[in-house]
Write a protein that holds these residues in place. Structure first.
Motif, PDB file in Angstrom:
ATOM      1  N   ASN A 134      36.098   7.254  23.332  1.00 61.02           N
ATOM      2  CA  ASN A 134      36.317   6.481  24.161  1.00 61.02           C
ATOM      3  C   ASN A 134      36.185   4.967  23.563  1.00 61.02           C
ATOM      4  OD1 ASN A 134      36.601   4.810  26.252  1.00 61.02           O
ATOM      5  ND2 ASN A 134      35.190   5.956  27.793  1.00 61.02           N
ATOM      6  N   ILE A 135      37.454   4.394  23.551  1.00 59.09           N
ATOM      7  CA  ILE A 135      37.219   2.916  22.663  1.00 59.09           C
ATOM      8  C   ILE A 135      36.359   2.194  23.759  1.00 59.09           C
ATOM      9  CG2 ILE A 135      39.303   2.131  23.984  1.00 59.09           C
ATOM     10  CD1 ILE A 135      38.606   1.362  20.446  1.00 59.09           C
ATOM     11  N   ALA A 136      36.228   2.126  24.944  1.00 61.71           N
ATOM     12  CA  ALA A 136      35.461   1.330  25.637  1.00 61.71           C
ATOM     13  C   ALA A 136      33.885   1.434  25.263  1.00 61.71           C
ATOM     14  CB  ALA A 136      35.478   1.571  27.328  1.00 61.71           C
ATOM     15  N   VAL A 137      33.409   2.634  25.139  1.00 59.01           N
ATOM     16  CA  VAL A 137      32.293   2.921  24.643  1.00 59.01           C
ATOM     17  C   VAL A 137      31.886   2.458  23.294  1.00 59.01           C
ATOM     18  CG1 VAL A 137      30.593   4.718  24.097  1.00 59.01           C
ATOM     19  CG2 VAL A 137      32.228   5.152  26.014  1.00 59.01           C
ATOM     20  N   LYS A 138      32.820   2.583  22.550  1.00 61.18           N
ATOM     21  CA  LYS A 138      32.661   2.185  21.152  1.00 61.18           C
ATOM     22  C   LYS A 138      32.639   0.612  21.095  1.00 61.18           C
ATOM     23  CE  LYS A 138      35.081   5.271  17.993  1.00 61.18           C
ATOM     24  NZ  LYS A 138      36.353   5.519  17.412  1.00 61.18           N
ATOM     25  N   ALA A 139      33.425  -0.183  21.886  1.00 61.36           N
ATOM     26  CA  ALA A 139      33.451  -1.682  22.105  1.00 61.36           C
ATOM     27  C   ALA A 139      32.167  -2.086  22.727  1.00 61.36           C
ATOM     28  CB  ALA A 139      34.485  -2.178  22.893  1.00 61.36           C
ATOM     29  N   ASN A 140      31.568  -1.391  23.303  1.00 60.66           N
ATOM     30  CA  ASN A 140      30.264  -1.750  24.027  1.00 60.66           C
ATOM     31  C   ASN A 140      29.209  -1.507  22.668  1.00 60.66           C
ATOM     32  OD1 ASN A 140      28.242  -2.293  25.596  1.00 60.66           O
ATOM     33  ND2 ASN A 140      28.135  -0.562  26.663  1.00 60.66           N
ATOM     34  N   ALA A 141      29.364  -0.641  22.151  1.00 58.46           N
ATOM     35  CA  ALA A 141      28.258  -0.262  20.943  1.00 58.46           C
ATOM     36  C   ALA A 141      28.498  -1.350  19.773  1.00 58.46           C
ATOM     37  CB  ALA A 141      28.624   1.243  20.528  1.00 58.46           C
ATOM     38  N   VAL A 142      29.554  -1.671  19.566  1.00 61.56           N
ATOM     39  CA  VAL A 142      30.150  -2.699  18.504  1.00 61.56           C
ATOM     40  C   VAL A 142      29.199  -4.013  19.097  1.00 61.56           C
ATOM     41  CG1 VAL A 142      31.724  -3.979  17.712  1.00 61.56           C
ATOM     42  CG2 VAL A 142      31.772  -1.862  17.531  1.00 61.56           C
ATOM     43  N   CYS A 143      29.443  -4.075  20.420  1.00 62.16           N
ATOM     44  CA  CYS A 143      28.865  -5.432  20.979  1.00 62.16           C
ATOM     45  C   CYS A 143      27.467  -5.654  20.854  1.00 62.16           C
ATOM     46  CB  CYS A 143      29.407  -5.511  22.543  1.00 62.16           C
ATOM     47  SG  CYS A 143      29.077  -7.220  23.322  1.00 62.16           S
ATOM     48  N   LYS A 144      26.815  -4.619  21.239  1.00 63.29           N
ATOM     49  CA  LYS A 144      25.369  -4.443  20.921  1.00 63.29           C
ATOM     50  C   LYS A 144      24.919  -4.631  19.445  1.00 63.29           C
ATOM     51  CE  LYS A 144      24.744  -0.607  24.248  1.00 63.29           C
ATOM     52  NZ  LYS A 144      24.285   0.752  24.341  1.00 63.29           N
ATOM     53  N   LEU A 145      25.834  -4.120  18.688  1.00 60.61           N
ATOM     54  CA  LEU A 145      25.555  -4.286  17.273  1.00 60.61           C
ATOM     55  C   LEU A 145      25.586  -5.807  16.779  1.00 60.61           C
ATOM     56  CD1 LEU A 145      27.433  -1.368  15.382  1.00 60.61           C
ATOM     57  CD2 LEU A 145      24.900  -1.773  15.628  1.00 60.61           C
ATOM     58  N   THR A 146      26.500  -6.486  17.458  1.00 62.05           N
ATOM     59  CA  THR A 146      26.788  -7.831  17.035  1.00 62.05           C
ATOM     60  C   THR A 146      25.494  -8.810  17.600  1.00 62.05           C
ATOM     61  OG1 THR A 146      28.844  -7.563  17.808  1.00 62.05           O
ATOM     62  CG2 THR A 146      28.220  -9.699  17.354  1.00 62.05           C
ATOM     63  N   TYR A 147      24.720  -8.092  18.501  1.00 63.76           N
ATOM     64  CA  TYR A 147      23.517  -8.862  19.069  1.00 63.76           C
ATOM     65  C   TYR A 147      22.358  -8.528  18.243  1.00 63.76           C
ATOM     66  CZ  TYR A 147      19.884 -10.625  22.171  1.00 63.76           C
ATOM     67  OH  TYR A 147      19.092 -11.246  22.702  1.00 63.76           O
ATOM     68  N   LEU A 148      22.254  -7.464  17.806  1.00 64.00           N
ATOM     69  CA  LEU A 148      21.374  -6.721  16.790  1.00 64.00           C
ATOM     70  C   LEU A 148      21.563  -7.462  15.357  1.00 64.00           C
ATOM     71  CD1 LEU A 148      21.199  -2.955  17.419  1.00 64.00           C
ATOM     72  CD2 LEU A 148      19.450  -4.766  18.111  1.00 64.00           C
ATOM     73  N   GLN A 149      22.941  -7.823  15.199  1.00 69.11           N
ATOM     74  CA  GLN A 149      23.005  -8.644  13.753  1.00 69.11           C
ATOM     75  C   GLN A 149      22.490  -9.778  13.829  1.00 69.11           C
ATOM     76  OE1 GLN A 149      25.315 -11.163  13.067  1.00 69.11           O
ATOM     77  NE2 GLN A 149      25.237 -10.867  10.798  1.00 69.11           N
ATOM     78  N   MET A 150      22.479 -10.450  14.997  1.00 68.28           N
ATOM     79  CA  MET A 150      21.917 -11.889  15.198  1.00 68.28           C
ATOM     80  C   MET A 150      20.293 -11.904  15.168  1.00 68.28           C
ATOM     81  SD  MET A 150      22.648 -14.612  18.134  1.00 68.28           S
ATOM     82  CE  MET A 150      22.152 -13.385  19.509  1.00 68.28           C
ATOM     83  N   LEU A 151      19.761 -10.617  15.477  1.00 67.64           N
ATOM     84  CA  LEU A 151      18.365 -10.506  15.359  1.00 67.64           C
ATOM     85  C   LEU A 151      17.865 -10.316  14.117  1.00 67.64           C
ATOM     86  CD1 LEU A 151      17.411  -8.390  18.723  1.00 67.64           C
ATOM     87  CD2 LEU A 151      17.390 -11.033  18.421  1.00 67.64           C
TER      88      LEU A 151
END
Lengths: 192, 965
Positions: free
Chosen positions: B20-37
């Motif tokens: 599911n691309i929507a789930v993937k996108a959500n996961a990538v979005c979370k990763l972006t946040y983690l990257q900032m941390l």
């Protein structure tokens, strides 16, 4: 799922009242064509507790270097007293920072760039956030960080101001948002 | 928390595995946040690309955001994105294109820039200003990564300066200004266009960019400056935006600086700037205050007088709460002092020093005090006793890094101001006596450096010392061994000087026992230095210990030794004029160009250098043979030598040649053994509070002021006379100061016809250097570029349709481009047979015409950089000299060396100084032989004689070298 809330919630609860501050030197003339850019190296947003809330790098640096710079700068800026001026010389860059409520906005510019303009850019960005979220607070930026990035990307490109009109920036964002047919599930769950 | 995060990451990994691309996108979005941390998410790069290539804008947006945050040049999957990005760029949806451009601006690599340059260039002519503006801005990033694209793209970029959409127009101004700021000379021809824009535009931010651009152009074309002054001053008068005002003021200052040589008549503009800056500084906004001071300091460099009138304001800023403002004000103070207010200002600074909290600020204050006082050769100091006491007071600072600065000042003043020596020595003796206070926290404490100066001053000028015995004992304390090595070394050296003078004093007074006692004391205490871990200290101490043991032997035989011992330190140290060396005549028959010793053929490593010194003798004989070698042979050898040197990594290629020399080498002969004057004992009570001195000085100043006030009533002439008299206190010293005036000699000295070349200033890694491209050359030149190769083919087929490669894809821009091409071609035809230079000339003429009727600027001479053979040789000698310095250090005169060890050349000069007069080797040897027979030196002692001899040989060569010029 219940997740721990960000530490800064209480601090962030105080609405960024400062966002409505008007830049004294800039007359409230037509919003367009008033905000000259400087060549920005990077922009950081961090809380009073030193937590990074947003980072945008316009120069290619390794992650390690970025972390080092961030740590150093956050420390330096947080150590400054409130009455001090907003500029400091750091390495061979000039740092321009400003505090809005619990958030510090911090930009690095080059030696010949204009500090006052950079301050205006920061202020303009705060205004944009404020308009978009409607009286923005730190929590808005935490939970909708991707929106904050999108706004920044519409406003600055490669460290240069691309759109000087507030209206145009917001219009672009709104239209892009319209394209998002599916409203995304919120991303709050990974906050720390 | 770490646990929670790792749990999150596991979850995200699971989500990324789903289809599911929507789930993937959500996961990538979370990763972006983690990257900032601060978490590493590079492992997900491929997933990010997946999300980027999603068809829905929602996901694409997130994908590009993640990519822009975490991709960099090292990301290997980045090349996989090329086609995806190209597809997005040509998407019918402007927001798809927009998001791709935005993302690209963050992670563009040289490869991406090369592959996508055409596409982006096409977008510069997109129908929607939203895309045009982004495309124009991103071109700057593309140029940086792929400089070859600049020339093909530039005509269109220039076109965008007149785009109907103000946003696109300003984007183009932005990009061109940034380009021009890095390599202004290629953009001089655009000056008229920008000038028009500047005078017509009401857009502040475009104005700021253009003004900044002009700031970069004026140094290249001073006439431009003249033209600019008027519109800029108008803007300064009219604008209400502080940022624009500040930019204008800054540029006016820069323009006036570049004009200052030719046109002095801009006092009105300067006055205006200073006035506006005063308004900024008086503003309650700290930011404006800071910037005002910053800009003021730029004016100060060229127009100090106009700034001086605002002294009150700047002194006021010194009390500001904000440290950064205080620091700026300090910078300005430097230019504000005068003879009258120096004491007052320094007193104020001293109060700040006491109050200062942070060490950085305090250190800054300290350096500023010293800078202010010592500027232009102590021009503003009327009372050196005051200055010495200020320096002594500064030694009380805990934990400063600048001990060496204070030490250098003490030495400088004590050496150059003869009249102050007695006072200085008494102060220094006190410092030595209280060394335990200063050096309480030895190794780390920078302030103990002052002991170095104190020891040297007390030793060198021991004739002024009242209680030499006490000082000697202070220097022999066991505590001294905890000091850093180089300070101990100076201690050891200078205690012998002290010892020598005490010995003489006692012998003259006939107190033999006392003399023997002091010898005994030395013999008892010196071993603690002999045991030192520091080689230098150990070496000196053991040498001196042997010497003193020998003296003791003689003393027991009741032989008077003082004369002999004091002879070791005979002679006086004189300040030397910077150009004195040139006046040293070259002895007849000395060929300075000849090698002392032909360098070994294979290599010339440093290790071999000292060796060659021993061959000097032979070399003298061989010199006769040299002229026989024919010129060609010489030239050949020289060439080979150059080659070798170029290949030798140890060879110092271009360091300036220090050329200080003793002023009156021949004139020193008359200097006899220094007579020690013992008749003036002065009581010095313990460690005095320097405040007392300051107070005394102030009282004295007050008296002087009163006197002055009285005199003021009289005629001006008399007043001047008073000044004279006041100065006469130090006349002798000031005369002495005069020759040693220019301390900058070491940094300034350059080969005579070496001009600064641009190349040196530029960092080879500077990304902007690659963009240093002449844009006025016809584009045809770019045929050489690899990318344009297929365009070449096209050109051959149909020369009329010659367009940059990008043009292939879109037809619309082609027309416009064609015009350009035609123009270029026209130019080309005109110039067909002319060489490039002429073309440039023409460009210059156009500009000339626009600028004025003034004659064109003189052609810049070709920079020539090189080192002359004799300089090379000199450098080589210095190297050798450095090497044998430590060996020579046993020599009696050594204290002097260490005093100026920072410049080996000085050391070498001073090496021979007290032993004096004899600069010619033969004479020197005579002296040494004489003393040898007299004192019957032991074997060890002979060894150092040989070393000394080596040094002398070196010295004599060096004396003779530079005059060859």
């Amino acid at each position: 799922p219940s997740r721990p809330l960000p530490q800064s919630r209480s601090a962030a609860a105080a609405v960024a009242a400062a966002a409505v501050l008007v830049w004294a030197e800039v007359p409230p003339s037509p919003p367009q064509l008033r905000y000259p850019p400087g060549t920005m190296q990077f922009m950081l947003l961090f809380s009073r507790q030193g937590k990074l809330r947003l980072q945008k790098w316009y120069v290619p640096l390794s992650d390690k270097e970025k972390k080092k710079i961030t740590r150093e700068l956050v420390q330096t800026v947080l150590a400054r007293k409130p009455k001090m001026c907003s500029f400091l010389e750091w390495r061979d860059l000039k740092i321009v920072y400003k505090r809005y409520a619990s958030l510090y906005f911090c930009c690095a510019i080059e030696d010949q760039d204009n500090e006052l303009i950079t301050l205006e850019i920061i202020h303009r960005y705060v205004e944009l956030l404020d308009k978009y979220f409607g009286s923005v607070c730190e929590l808005d930026i935490i939970f909708n960080f991707e929106k904050a990035y999108f706004i920044l990307d519409e406003f600055l490109l490669g460290g240069e101001v691309q759109e000087t009109s507030k209206k145009n920036v917001l219009k672009a964002i709104e239209q892009a948002d319209l394209l998002q047919e599916v409203s995304k599930s919120n991303f709050s769950d990974q906050s720390v | 928390q770490a646990k929670y995060i790792s749990q999150c990451i596991d979850e995200i990994k699971q989500e990324l595995k789903q289809d599911n691309i929507a789930v993937k996108a959500n996961a990538v979005c979370k990763l972006t946040y983690l990257q900032m941390l601060g978490y590493d998410i590079s492992w997900a790069a491929f997933n990010i690309i997946e999300v980027m290539s999603a068809s829905k804008f929602t996901f694409k947006r997130i994908g590009y955001l993640a990519a822009s945050q975490c991709f960099h040049e090292g990301t290997d999957v980045i090349m996989l994105t090329t086609n995806q990005i190209r597809k997005d760029l040509s998407s019918p949806n402007q927001y798809d294109t927009g998001v791709a451009l935005t993302g690209l601006s963050c992670f563009v690599t040289p490869d991406l820039a090369r592959d996508l340059a055409n596409d982006i260039m096409t977008l510069m002519s997109h129908t929607k200003p939203y895309i045009r503006k982004k495309a124009v801005l991103i071109m700057y990033k593309v140029f940086l990564k792929y400089p070859e694209s600049l020339r093909p793209a530039f005509p269109r970029l220039k076109e965008k300066l007149e785009d109907p959409d103000p946003g696109v127009q300003s984007a183009a101004v932005n990009v061109i200004c940034e380009l021009a700021r890095r390599n202004p000379k290629n953009y001089l021809s655009l000056a008229p266009l920008f000038f028009k824009l500047m005078t017509s535009s009401t857009n502040n931010w475009v104005l700021i960019k253009i003004i900044k651009l002009f700031g970069a152009l004026t140094p290249l074309e001073p006439r431009l400056g003249k033209k600019l002054i008027e519109p800029l001053t108008n803007l300064i008068h009219s604008t209400s935006a502080m940022s624009l005002l500040y930019e204008c003021v800054n540029t006016v200052i820069a323009v006036l600086i570049s004009l200052s040589s030719g046109m002095p008549n801009h006092s009105a503009s300067i006055q205006l700037c200073v006035q506006k800056l005063r308004i900024l500084i008086e503003d309650s906004d700290q930011n404006l205050k800071y910037l005002g001071l910053l800009a003021m300091s730029k004016i100060l460099k060229t127009h100090p007088k106009s700034v001086q009138s605002h002294k009150d304001l700047i002194l006021q800023c010194l009390d500001d709460k904000d440290e950064s403002i205080r620091l700026r004000a300090l910078d300005l103070l430097y230019g504000m002092v005068s003879k009258k207010n120096l004491m007052e200002i320094v007193k104020k600074l001293m109060i700040h020093v006491d109050k200062a909290e942070g060490t950085t600020y305090r250190d800054e204050l300290l350096t500023k005090i010293i800078d202010i006082c010592s500027q232009s050769n102590y021009q503003y100091i009327t009372n050196f006793e005051w200055y010495i006491s200020i320096l002594v007071e500064l030694t009380r600072l805990e934990g400063t890094r600048h001990g060496h600065l204070i030490a250098a000042q003490m030495l400088d003043v004590a050496i150059r101001v003869k009249a102050i020596r007695r006072f200085a020595v008494s102060q220094m003796a006190m410092l030595l006596d209280n060394a335990h206070l200063i050096a309480s926290n030895t190794q780390r404490n920078g302030i103990c450096e002052v002991l170095y100066a104190a020891a040297w001053i007390c030793g060198e000028f021991s004739e002024h010392l009242e209680e030499a015995n006490q000082t000697l004992e202070a220097m022999l304390r066991p505590k001294v061994t905890t000091l850093p090595g180089h300070i101990q070394a100076v201690y050891v050296q200078n205690m012998v000087k002290l010892y020598a003078s005490i010995l003489q004093q006692k012998e003259q007074a006939g107190e033999k026992e006392a003399a023997q006692e002091i010898t005994q004391l030395m013999i008892e205490r010196l071993p603690q230095f002999v045991q030192s871990a520091d080689l230098e200290v150990q070496e000196r101490a053991s040498c001196i210990l042997q010497l003193i043991k020998y003296i003791q032997k003689l003393q027991i035989k009741e032989v008077p030794v003082a004369e002999e011992v004091i002879a070791l330190f005979a002679g006086e140290l004189n300040p030397v004029a910077p150009k004195a060396q040139k006046k040293v005549p070259v002895p007849e028959g000395l060929d300075l160009d000849a090698w002392i010793n032909e360098p070994p053929s294979d290599s010339e490593s440093e290790d071999e250098k000292p060796k060659t010194i021993f061959h000097e003798e032979e070399q003298r004989h061989s010199r006769h043979r040299q002229p026989e070698i024919d010129e060609e042979e010489l030239a050949r050898r020289r060439e080979a030598r150059k080659q070798e040197q170029a290949n030798n990594p140890f060879y110092i290629k271009s360091s300036p040649s220090p050329q200080k020399r003793y002023q009156d080498t021949p004139g020193v002969e008359h200097i006899p053994v220094v007579q020690i004057d013992l008749s003036v004992p002065l009581k010095v009570p313990g460690m005095p509070m320097s405040d007392q001195y300051v107070k005394l000085e102030e009282e004295r100043r007050h008296k002087q002021k009163l006197e002055k006030d009285k005199k003021k009533k009289k005629q001006k002439k008399e007043k001047r006379g008073k000044h004279h008299r006041h100065n006469s206190l130090h006349t002798e010293s000031e005369e002495d100061i005069a020759p040693a005036h220019h301390v900058d000699i070491i940094t300034e000295e350059m080969p005579e016809n070496a001009l600064p070349s641009d190349e040196d200033d530029k960092d080879p890694n500077d990304p902007y250097k690659a963009l240093d491209i002449d844009l006025d050359k016809p584009l045809a030149d770019s045929e050489k570029l690899p990318v344009q190769r297929h365009r070449n083919v096209e050109t051959l087929k149909s020369p009329d349709s010659e367009v940059p490669l990008v043009e292939k894809k879109s037809k619309k821009p082609k027309k416009k481009e064609k015009k350009h091409k035609e123009r270029d071609k026209g130019k080309k035809k005109e110039k067909e047979k002319k060489v490039e230079e002429e073309e440039e000339e023409k460009k210059g003429e156009d500009l000339d015409f626009w600028l004025s009727t003034a004659p064109p600027a003189a052609p810049t001479p070709q920079p020539q950089v090189g080192i002359f053979p004799h300089q090379r040789k000199l450098l080589w000698l210095f190297l050798a000299c450095e090497l044998c310095r430590s060996a020579v250090s046993c020599c009696s005169t050594e204290g002097n060396i260490s005093f100026i060890s920072s410049t080996s050349c000085w050391g070498a000069e001073i090496l021979c100084q007290p032993s004096s007069e004899k600069t010619v080797m033969g004479d020197f040897r005579l002296i040494l032989c004489k003393s040898r027979t007299e004192i019957e030196i032991q074997m060890q002692f002979q060894a150092w004689l040989i070393l000394l001899l080596m040094g002398v040989m070196l010295y004599s060569c060096m004396v003779l070298f530079p005059s060859m010029r």
